[in-house]
Design a protein around this motif. Structure first.
Motif, PDB file in Angstrom:
ATOM      1  N   MET A   1       0.856  -1.175   0.000  1.00 26.24           N
ATOM      2  CA  MET A   1       0.000   0.000   0.000  1.00 26.24           C
ATOM      3  C   MET A   1       0.898   1.234   0.000  1.00 26.24           C
ATOM      4  O   MET A   1       1.796   1.358   0.821  1.00 26.24           O
ATOM      5  N   GLY A   2       0.633   2.135  -0.906  1.00 26.00           N
ATOM      6  CA  GLY A   2       1.427   3.353  -1.004  1.00 26.00           C
ATOM      7  C   GLY A   2       1.098   4.343   0.097  1.00 26.00           C
ATOM      8  O   GLY A   2       0.116   4.197   0.836  1.00 26.00           O
ATOM      9  N   THR A   3       1.904   5.370   0.188  1.00 27.98           N
ATOM     10  CA  THR A   3       1.732   6.381   1.234  1.00 27.98           C
ATOM     11  C   THR A   3       0.357   7.037   1.202  1.00 27.98           C
ATOM     12  O   THR A   3      -0.288   7.156   2.256  1.00 27.98           O
ATOM     13  N   PRO A   4      -0.162   7.461   0.040  1.00 30.43           N
ATOM     14  CA  PRO A   4      -1.500   8.079   0.054  1.00 30.43           C
ATOM     15  C   PRO A   4      -2.569   7.132   0.614  1.00 30.43           C
ATOM     16  O   PRO A   4      -3.418   7.546   1.409  1.00 30.43           O
ATOM     17  N   ASP A   5      -2.499   5.858   0.217  1.00 26.08           N
ATOM     18  CA  ASP A   5      -3.477   4.889   0.726  1.00 26.08           C
ATOM     19  C   ASP A   5      -3.325   4.666   2.223  1.00 26.08           C
ATOM     20  O   ASP A   5      -4.319   4.540   2.945  1.00 26.08           O
ATOM     21  N   ARG A   6      -2.089   4.593   2.697  1.00 25.71           N
ATOM     22  CA  ARG A   6      -1.875   4.426   4.145  1.00 25.71           C
ATOM     23  C   ARG A   6      -2.433   5.625   4.904  1.00 25.71           C
ATOM     24  O   ARG A   6      -3.041   5.473   5.964  1.00 25.71           O
ATOM     25  N   LEU A   7      -2.239   6.817   4.374  1.00 20.99           N
ATOM     26  CA  LEU A   7      -2.765   8.022   5.023  1.00 20.99           C
ATOM     27  C   LEU A   7      -4.292   8.021   5.032  1.00 20.99           C
ATOM     28  O   LEU A   7      -4.918   8.345   6.051  1.00 20.99           O
ATOM     29  N   ILE A   8      -4.891   7.633   3.923  1.00 21.52           N
ATOM     30  CA  ILE A   8      -6.360   7.573   3.859  1.00 21.52           C
ATOM     31  C   ILE A   8      -6.890   6.524   4.824  1.00 21.52           C
ATOM     32  O   ILE A   8      -7.845   6.779   5.565  1.00 21.52           O
ATOM     33  N   GLU A   9      -6.292   5.349   4.833  1.00 16.75           N
ATOM     34  CA  GLU A   9      -6.765   4.281   5.728  1.00 16.75           C
ATOM     35  C   GLU A   9      -6.599   4.680   7.196  1.00 16.75           C
ATOM     36  O   GLU A   9      -7.482   4.424   8.016  1.00 16.75           O
ATOM     37  N   ALA A  10      -5.489   5.300   7.531  1.00 14.06           N
ATOM     38  CA  ALA A  10      -5.295   5.758   8.907  1.00 14.06           C
ATOM     39  C   ALA A  10      -6.342   6.795   9.274  1.00 14.06           C
ATOM     40  O   ALA A  10      -6.912   6.758  10.382  1.00 14.06           O
ATOM     41  N   THR A  11      -6.627   7.698   8.367  1.00 14.67           N
ATOM     42  CA  THR A  11      -7.628   8.738   8.631  1.00 14.67           C
ATOM     43  C   THR A  11      -9.012   8.129   8.772  1.00 14.67           C
ATOM     44  O   THR A  11      -9.782   8.520   9.663  1.00 14.67           O
ATOM     45  N   ARG A  12      -9.338   7.161   7.933  1.00 11.95           N
ATOM     46  CA  ARG A  12     -10.642   6.481   8.043  1.00 11.95           C
ATOM     47  C   ARG A  12     -10.814   5.886   9.444  1.00 11.95           C
ATOM     48  O   ARG A  12     -11.839   6.062  10.089  1.00 11.95           O
ATOM     49  N   GLU A  13      -9.803   5.164   9.868  1.00 12.22           N
ATOM     50  CA  GLU A  13      -9.861   4.501  11.171  1.00 12.22           C
ATOM     51  C   GLU A  13      -9.975   5.521  12.300  1.00 12.22           C
ATOM     52  O   GLU A  13     -10.785   5.375  13.222  1.00 12.22           O
ATOM     53  N   LEU A  14      -9.176   6.572  12.235  1.00 12.94           N
ATOM     54  CA  LEU A  14      -9.195   7.584  13.293  1.00 12.94           C
ATOM     55  C   LEU A  14     -10.509   8.371  13.309  1.00 12.94           C
ATOM     56  O   LEU A  14     -11.027   8.696  14.386  1.00 12.94           O
ATOM     57  N   LEU A  15     -11.052   8.678  12.138  1.00  7.91           N
ATOM     58  CA  LEU A  15     -12.347   9.367  12.099  1.00  7.91           C
ATOM     59  C   LEU A  15     -13.426   8.513  12.755  1.00  7.91           C
ATOM     60  O   LEU A  15     -14.286   9.029  13.472  1.00  7.91           O
ATOM     61  N   TRP A  16     -13.392   7.217  12.504  1.00  9.79           N
ATOM     62  CA  TRP A  16     -14.383   6.306  13.074  1.00  9.79           C
ATOM     63  C   TRP A  16     -14.237   6.237  14.590  1.00  9.79           C
ATOM     64  O   TRP A  16     -15.198   6.249  15.330  1.00  9.79           O
ATOM     65  N   LEU A  49      -7.560  15.413   3.249  1.00 15.59           N
ATOM     66  CA  LEU A  49      -7.352  14.009   3.600  1.00 15.59           C
ATOM     67  C   LEU A  49      -8.612  13.413   4.206  1.00 15.59           C
ATOM     68  O   LEU A  49      -9.005  12.287   3.881  1.00 15.59           O
ATOM     69  N   ALA A  50      -9.277  14.158   5.066  1.00 20.28           N
ATOM     70  CA  ALA A  50     -10.530  13.675   5.660  1.00 20.28           C
ATOM     71  C   ALA A  50     -11.574  13.428   4.579  1.00 20.28           C
ATOM     72  O   ALA A  50     -12.303  12.428   4.627  1.00 20.28           O
ATOM     73  N   LEU A  51     -11.658  14.318   3.611  1.00 16.69           N
ATOM     74  CA  LEU A  51     -12.615  14.136   2.521  1.00 16.69           C
ATOM     75  C   LEU A  51     -12.315  12.857   1.743  1.00 16.69           C
ATOM     76  O   LEU A  51     -13.226  12.083   1.434  1.00 16.69           O
ATOM     77  N   ALA A  52     -11.047  12.606   1.447  1.00 20.84           N
ATOM     78  CA  ALA A  52     -10.668  11.367   0.748  1.00 20.84           C
ATOM     79  C   ALA A  52     -11.034  10.146   1.584  1.00 20.84           C
ATOM     80  O   ALA A  52     -11.535   9.145   1.058  1.00 20.84           O
ATOM     81  N   ALA A  53     -10.825  10.232   2.887  1.00 25.91           N
ATOM     82  CA  ALA A  53     -11.148   9.114   3.784  1.00 25.91           C
ATOM     83  C   ALA A  53     -12.661   8.894   3.864  1.00 25.91           C
ATOM     84  O   ALA A  53     -13.127   7.753   3.823  1.00 25.91           O
ATOM     85  N   ILE A  54     -13.418   9.966   3.973  1.00 25.66           N
ATOM     86  CA  ILE A  54     -14.877   9.846   4.051  1.00 25.66           C
ATOM     87  C   ILE A  54     -15.421   9.279   2.745  1.00 25.66           C
ATOM     88  O   ILE A  54     -16.307   8.402   2.757  1.00 25.66           O
ATOM     89  N   ARG A  55     -14.894   9.742   1.624  1.00 22.39           N
ATOM     90  CA  ARG A  55     -15.339   9.201   0.326  1.00 22.39           C
ATOM     91  C   ARG A  55     -15.047   7.711   0.214  1.00 22.39           C
ATOM     92  O   ARG A  55     -15.853   6.940  -0.282  1.00 22.39           O
ATOM     93  N   ARG A  56     -13.876   7.291   0.683  1.00 18.07           N
ATOM     94  CA  ARG A  56     -13.533   5.866   0.614  1.00 18.07           C
ATOM     95  C   ARG A  56     -14.428   5.055   1.542  1.00 18.07           C
ATOM     96  O   ARG A  56     -14.895   3.973   1.178  1.00 18.07           O
ATOM     97  N   THR A  57     -14.682   5.555   2.730  1.00 17.92           N
ATOM     98  CA  THR A  57     -15.574   4.861   3.659  1.00 17.92           C
ATOM     99  C   THR A  57     -16.962   4.715   3.051  1.00 17.92           C
ATOM    100  O   THR A  57     -17.582   3.649   3.113  1.00 17.92           O
ATOM    101  N   ALA A  58     -17.464   5.796   2.459  1.00 19.66           N
ATOM    102  CA  ALA A  58     -18.785   5.768   1.828  1.00 19.66           C
ATOM    103  C   ALA A  58     -18.818   4.778   0.677  1.00 19.66           C
ATOM    104  O   ALA A  58     -19.776   4.002   0.533  1.00 19.66           O
TER     105      ALA A  58
END
Length: 189
Positions: A1-16, A49-58
């Protein structure tokens, strides 16, 4: 997993877990194993970053739920599969929890994918209820949009009750109760 994906996944988890305010850039970087420079190289800042994470979660919620809705079976069976599917009830819905986050709700941009996903969910459920009506499966007095809203409210409310009590029993009882109200004649839940 590349850096952008790791950042998005970390943000998804932390937002939750923590919500928007509780999700600091430093926590994101630590969880993702990425430096500050990497974060700001790929994203304009925390809101981006939060927007990218929320979009991925959705998107993941739509994909998972869509498979259940598109599966085989009667309308009742597909609604039942959705209500009774495996989920982490005590953590709550990763999309629904965002509606209780004042910072997400206050931002039109962050709120949009949440609103769109809940609208999509209600729309798909209404379509399935209409299919059940067309097949004579449900009482003709049901209004698909109202039943869809009730299903979404039962799931989201079930999360709240479960989290408040620390037990999945309230969620499970709500799902079973709704299914008993929707059950076609001669069907037991």
């Amino acid at each position: 997993m590349g850096t952008p994906d790791r950042l998005i996944e970390a943000t998804r988890e932390l937002l939750w877990e923590r919500g928007y305010v509780g999700t600091s850039p430093k926590a994101i970087q630590q969880q993702a194993g990425a430096g500050q420079g990497s974060m700001y190289h790929h994203f304009a800042g925390k809101p981006d970053l939060a927007l990218a994470a929320i979009r991925r979660t959705a998107a993941q919620l739509r994909e998972t739920t869509g498979r259940l809705f598109d599966g085989s079976g009667t309308a009742y069976e597909r609604i039942s599969a959705y209500l009774l599917r495996e989920r982490d009830v005590l953590r709550g819905c990763p999309v629904g929890r965002l509606t209780m986050d004042p910072d997400v709700v206050a931002s039109e941009e962050l709120r949009a994918p949440v609103d769109e996903t809940i609208g999509w969910l209600r729309g798909r459920l209404a379509e399935i209820v209409q299919e059940g009506l067309d097949q004579g499966e449900f009482s003709p007095s049901l209004v698909p949009e109202e039943v869809a809203a009730t299903i979404v409210a039962t799931v989201q409310g079930g999360y709240v009750l479960a989290r408040a009590s620390g037990s999945t029993d309230a969620f499970d009882a709500g799902a079973r109760g709704l299914l008993s109200l929707l059950a076609p004649r001669g069907t037991s839940v």
